[in-house]
Design a protein around this motif. Structure first.
Motif, PDB file in Angstrom:
ATOM      1  N   GLY A  30       0.819  -1.208   0.000  1.00 25.87           N
ATOM      2  CA  GLY A  30       0.000   0.000   0.000  1.00 25.87           C
ATOM      3  C   GLY A  30       0.849   1.251   0.000  1.00 25.87           C
ATOM      4  O   GLY A  30       0.507   2.255  -0.647  1.00 25.87           O
ATOM      5  N   VAL A  31       1.982   1.220   0.703  1.00 28.77           N
ATOM      6  CA  VAL A  31       2.891   2.367   0.744  1.00 28.77           C
ATOM      7  C   VAL A  31       3.430   2.665  -0.649  1.00 28.77           C
ATOM      8  O   VAL A  31       3.470   3.827  -1.089  1.00 28.77           O
ATOM      9  N   VAL A  32       3.843   1.628  -1.367  1.00 26.13           N
ATOM     10  CA  VAL A  32       4.401   1.815  -2.707  1.00 26.13           C
ATOM     11  C   VAL A  32       3.360   2.440  -3.637  1.00 26.13           C
ATOM     12  O   VAL A  32       3.652   3.374  -4.394  1.00 26.13           O
ATOM     13  N   HIS A  33       2.140   1.949  -3.562  1.00 30.21           N
ATOM     14  CA  HIS A  33       1.087   2.478  -4.427  1.00 30.21           C
ATOM     15  C   HIS A  33       0.679   3.894  -4.012  1.00 30.21           C
ATOM     16  O   HIS A  33       0.339   4.718  -4.864  1.00 30.21           O
ATOM     17  N   ALA A  34       0.715   4.171  -2.710  1.00 28.79           N
ATOM     18  CA  ALA A  34       0.436   5.535  -2.251  1.00 28.79           C
ATOM     19  C   ALA A  34       1.499   6.497  -2.750  1.00 28.79           C
ATOM     20  O   ALA A  34       1.205   7.652  -3.097  1.00 28.79           O
ATOM     21  N   ALA A  35       2.744   6.031  -2.810  1.00 28.56           N
ATOM     22  CA  ALA A  35       3.825   6.865  -3.340  1.00 28.56           C
ATOM     23  C   ALA A  35       3.598   7.164  -4.823  1.00 28.56           C
ATOM     24  O   ALA A  35       3.818   8.285  -5.288  1.00 28.56           O
ATOM     25  N   MET A  36       3.119   6.159  -5.575  1.00 30.95           N
ATOM     26  CA  MET A  36       2.804   6.368  -6.994  1.00 30.95           C
ATOM     27  C   MET A  36       1.689   7.400  -7.148  1.00 30.95           C
ATOM     28  O   MET A  36       1.732   8.263  -8.016  1.00 30.95           O
ATOM     29  N   LEU A  37       0.696   7.293  -6.282  1.00 30.76           N
ATOM     30  CA  LEU A  37      -0.399   8.268  -6.295  1.00 30.76           C
ATOM     31  C   LEU A  37       0.135   9.668  -6.006  1.00 30.76           C
ATOM     32  O   LEU A  37      -0.257  10.640  -6.664  1.00 30.76           O
ATOM     33  N   GLY A  38       1.032   9.765  -5.018  1.00 34.04           N
ATOM     34  CA  GLY A  38       1.610  11.060  -4.678  1.00 34.04           C
ATOM     35  C   GLY A  38       2.342  11.686  -5.845  1.00 34.04           C
ATOM     36  O   GLY A  38       2.257  12.902  -6.073  1.00 34.04           O
ATOM     37  N   LEU A  39       3.065  10.865  -6.603  1.00 35.70           N
ATOM     38  CA  LEU A  39       3.774  11.356  -7.781  1.00 35.70           C
ATOM     39  C   LEU A  39       2.803  11.923  -8.806  1.00 35.70           C
ATOM     40  O   LEU A  39       2.994  13.029  -9.334  1.00 35.70           O
ATOM     41  N   ILE A  40       1.725  11.183  -9.078  1.00 33.06           N
ATOM     42  CA  ILE A  40       0.733  11.624 -10.067  1.00 33.06           C
ATOM     43  C   ILE A  40       0.088  12.936  -9.638  1.00 33.06           C
ATOM     44  O   ILE A  40      -0.049  13.880 -10.442  1.00 33.06           O
ATOM     45  N   VAL A  41      -0.302  12.995  -8.373  1.00 36.46           N
ATOM     46  CA  VAL A  41      -1.034  14.164  -7.890  1.00 36.46           C
ATOM     47  C   VAL A  41      -0.135  15.395  -7.848  1.00 36.46           C
ATOM     48  O   VAL A  41      -0.525  16.478  -8.305  1.00 36.46           O
ATOM     49  N   TRP A  42       1.071  15.255  -7.292  1.00 32.32           N
ATOM     50  CA  TRP A  42       1.960  16.428  -7.218  1.00 32.32           C
ATOM     51  C   TRP A  42       2.376  16.868  -8.616  1.00 32.32           C
ATOM     52  O   TRP A  42       2.393  18.069  -8.927  1.00 32.32           O
ATOM     53  N   GLY A  43       2.692  15.912  -9.469  1.00 32.69           N
ATOM     54  CA  GLY A  43       3.101  16.272 -10.817  1.00 32.69           C
ATOM     55  C   GLY A  43       2.004  16.981 -11.586  1.00 32.69           C
ATOM     56  O   GLY A  43       2.280  17.874 -12.389  1.00 32.69           O
ATOM     57  N   SER A  44       0.749  16.600 -11.337  1.00 31.16           N
ATOM     58  CA  SER A  44      -0.374  17.173 -12.083  1.00 31.16           C
ATOM     59  C   SER A  44      -0.934  18.436 -11.459  1.00 31.16           C
ATOM     60  O   SER A  44      -1.242  19.404 -12.165  1.00 31.16           O
ATOM     61  N   LEU A  45      -1.088  18.441 -10.138  1.00 31.64           N
ATOM     62  CA  LEU A  45      -1.790  19.539  -9.461  1.00 31.64           C
ATOM     63  C   LEU A  45      -0.929  20.296  -8.455  1.00 31.64           C
ATOM     64  O   LEU A  45      -1.411  21.249  -7.835  1.00 31.64           O
ATOM     65  N   GLY A  46       0.309  19.866  -8.271  1.00 29.99           N
ATOM     66  CA  GLY A  46       1.177  20.572  -7.339  1.00 29.99           C
ATOM     67  C   GLY A  46       0.802  20.342  -5.885  1.00 29.99           C
ATOM     68  O   GLY A  46       0.046  19.422  -5.544  1.00 29.99           O
ATOM     69  N   TRP A  47       1.301  21.231  -5.030  1.00 34.89           N
ATOM     70  CA  TRP A  47       1.088  21.037  -3.596  1.00 34.89           C
ATOM     71  C   TRP A  47      -0.376  21.134  -3.172  1.00 34.89           C
ATOM     72  O   TRP A  47      -0.786  20.421  -2.235  1.00 34.89           O
ATOM     73  N   PRO A  48      -1.233  21.970  -3.802  1.00 35.08           N
ATOM     74  CA  PRO A  48      -2.627  21.986  -3.353  1.00 35.08           C
ATOM     75  C   PRO A  48      -3.331  20.641  -3.562  1.00 35.08           C
ATOM     76  O   PRO A  48      -4.072  20.168  -2.697  1.00 35.08           O
ATOM     77  N   GLY A  49      -3.106  20.017  -4.723  1.00 37.31           N
ATOM     78  CA  GLY A  49      -3.712  18.718  -4.980  1.00 37.31           C
ATOM     79  C   GLY A  49      -3.189  17.660  -4.037  1.00 37.31           C
ATOM     80  O   GLY A  49      -3.954  16.822  -3.531  1.00 37.31           O
ATOM     81  N   PHE A  50      -1.877  17.699  -3.770  1.00 34.39           N
ATOM     82  CA  PHE A  50      -1.290  16.748  -2.828  1.00 34.39           C
ATOM     83  C   PHE A  50      -1.837  16.974  -1.429  1.00 34.39           C
ATOM     84  O   PHE A  50      -2.094  16.023  -0.688  1.00 34.39           O
ATOM     85  N   GLY A  51      -2.028  18.244  -1.072  1.00 33.57           N
ATOM     86  CA  GLY A  51      -2.578  18.548   0.253  1.00 33.57           C
ATOM     87  C   GLY A  51      -3.955  17.955   0.444  1.00 33.57           C
ATOM     88  O   GLY A  51      -4.287  17.461   1.535  1.00 33.57           O
ATOM     89  N   ILE A  52      -4.770  17.955  -0.606  1.00 33.31           N
ATOM     90  CA  ILE A  52      -6.123  17.407  -0.504  1.00 33.31           C
ATOM     91  C   ILE A  52      -6.085  15.908  -0.243  1.00 33.31           C
ATOM     92  O   ILE A  52      -6.776  15.399   0.647  1.00 33.31           O
ATOM     93  N   VAL A  53      -5.272  15.180  -1.008  1.00 36.55           N
ATOM     94  CA  VAL A  53      -5.219  13.732  -0.814  1.00 36.55           C
ATOM     95  C   VAL A  53      -4.576  13.400   0.531  1.00 36.55           C
ATOM     96  O   VAL A  53      -4.939  12.403   1.174  1.00 36.55           O
ATOM     97  N   ALA A  54      -3.648  14.235   0.996  1.00 34.59           N
ATOM     98  CA  ALA A  54      -3.033  14.013   2.305  1.00 34.59           C
ATOM     99  C   ALA A  54      -4.061  14.191   3.420  1.00 34.59           C
ATOM    100  O   ALA A  54      -4.125  13.391   4.367  1.00 34.59           O
ATOM    101  N   VAL A  55      -4.886  15.244   3.304  1.00 36.97           N
ATOM    102  CA  VAL A  55      -5.948  15.465   4.300  1.00 36.97           C
ATOM    103  C   VAL A  55      -6.944  14.309   4.275  1.00 36.97           C
ATOM    104  O   VAL A  55      -7.370  13.815   5.322  1.00 36.97           O
ATOM    105  N   TYR A  56      -7.315  13.872   3.071  1.00 37.71           N
ATOM    106  CA  TYR A  56      -8.224  12.724   2.959  1.00 37.71           C
ATOM    107  C   TYR A  56      -7.636  11.502   3.663  1.00 37.71           C
ATOM    108  O   TYR A  56      -8.331  10.804   4.414  1.00 37.71           O
ATOM    109  N   PHE A  57      -6.355  11.235   3.422  1.00 34.27           N
ATOM    110  CA  PHE A  57      -5.716  10.062   4.011  1.00 34.27           C
ATOM    111  C   PHE A  57      -5.696  10.146   5.541  1.00 34.27           C
ATOM    112  O   PHE A  57      -6.024   9.171   6.227  1.00 34.27           O
TER     113      PHE A  57
END
Length: 248
Positions: A30-57
């Protein structure tokens, strides 16, 4: 391009933190796949998008632990003590990841709206389910409105439903607060209400699917239903805003 390289660094940091610490929120896979998700989100939406998924998690993990002793005693607690595996990561976040990639390919704020709505809906689902299983005084089938045991597919309770609505509102508000701080993502607070409504409607649809067809279709696991729910939320939010703009 720099944003994607930062995403690589974020992914490495997430993987290292998850694999080298005694955290119990994610399995190793799950950690490895969460890291892949983090890459996609930060690369696409930057820190605001990453912040949203982090808050959700963080919120989703916390609510899973609510009333754990009561849920374990009833035999309806999440497996692995609530630790999320790859299937959980993508069941919850595949729609959001696709919206993020959609924005990267074709920058338009409607992609971001769908992104927020998908996570608001999933947090609402998790919260209503976990609170309802732990503290719901009376649980009913969303189809027949007859009493059913807590934890049954399609079971709803007043306590769980209200908690889910509040969770969806909280993540919508946090999401818009983060996104609107970035001028590059060009969002408006006027879209927050449609986002929240879409999340609630999608969560209701998820309960209905669980109560009516999920058990009759072998491949329709909880993770598949989660993916359907988050997709409904994203599409509904976008459709409401597009229709609103068309008739305004």
């Amino acid at each position: 391009m720099l944003q994607w390289w930062i995403g690589v660094g974020i992914a490495v940091a997430v993987a290292a933190l998850g694999l080298l610490t005694p955290q119990k929120a994610l399995t190793k896979a799950g950690v490895v796949h969460a890291a892949m998700l983090g890459l996609i989100v930060w690369g696409s939406l930057g820190w605001p998008g990453f912040g949203i998924v982090a808050v959700y998690f963080v919120l989703g993990t916390a609510v899973t632990k609510v009333g754990m002793k009561e849920k374990e005693a009833k035999g309806i607690a999440e497996k692995r003590g609530g630790a999320r595996g790859p299937e959980n990561v993508w069941g919850s976040a595949l729609t959001g990841a696709l919206c993020a990639l959609g924005y990267a390919a074709w920058p338009h704020p409607l992609w971001v709206l769908g992104y927020i709505a998908s996570f608001a809906a999933k947090l609402a689902d998790t919260t209503s389910s976990e609170v309802g299983k732990a503290y719901g005084k009376r649980t009913f089938s969303i189809v027949s409105f007859q009493p059913v045991p807590a934890g049954s597919e399609g079971a709803v309770s007043l306590e769980g439903t209200m908690a889910g609505w509040i969770a969806a509102l909280a993540l919508t508000a946090i999401g818009f607060a983060l996104i609107t701080r970035s001028s590059a993502l060009a969002m408006t607070w006027a879209w927050a209400i449609p986002c929240w409504i879409a999340a609630i409607l999608a969560t209701t649809a998820e309960s209905w699917i669980g109560a009516t067809v999920q058990e009759d279709i072998a491949w329709m696991t909880n993770e598949v239903v989660n993916g359907i729910q988050t997709t409904i939320a994203a599409i509904l939010a976008i459709a409401i805003v597009v229709l609103w703009q068309a008739i305004a």
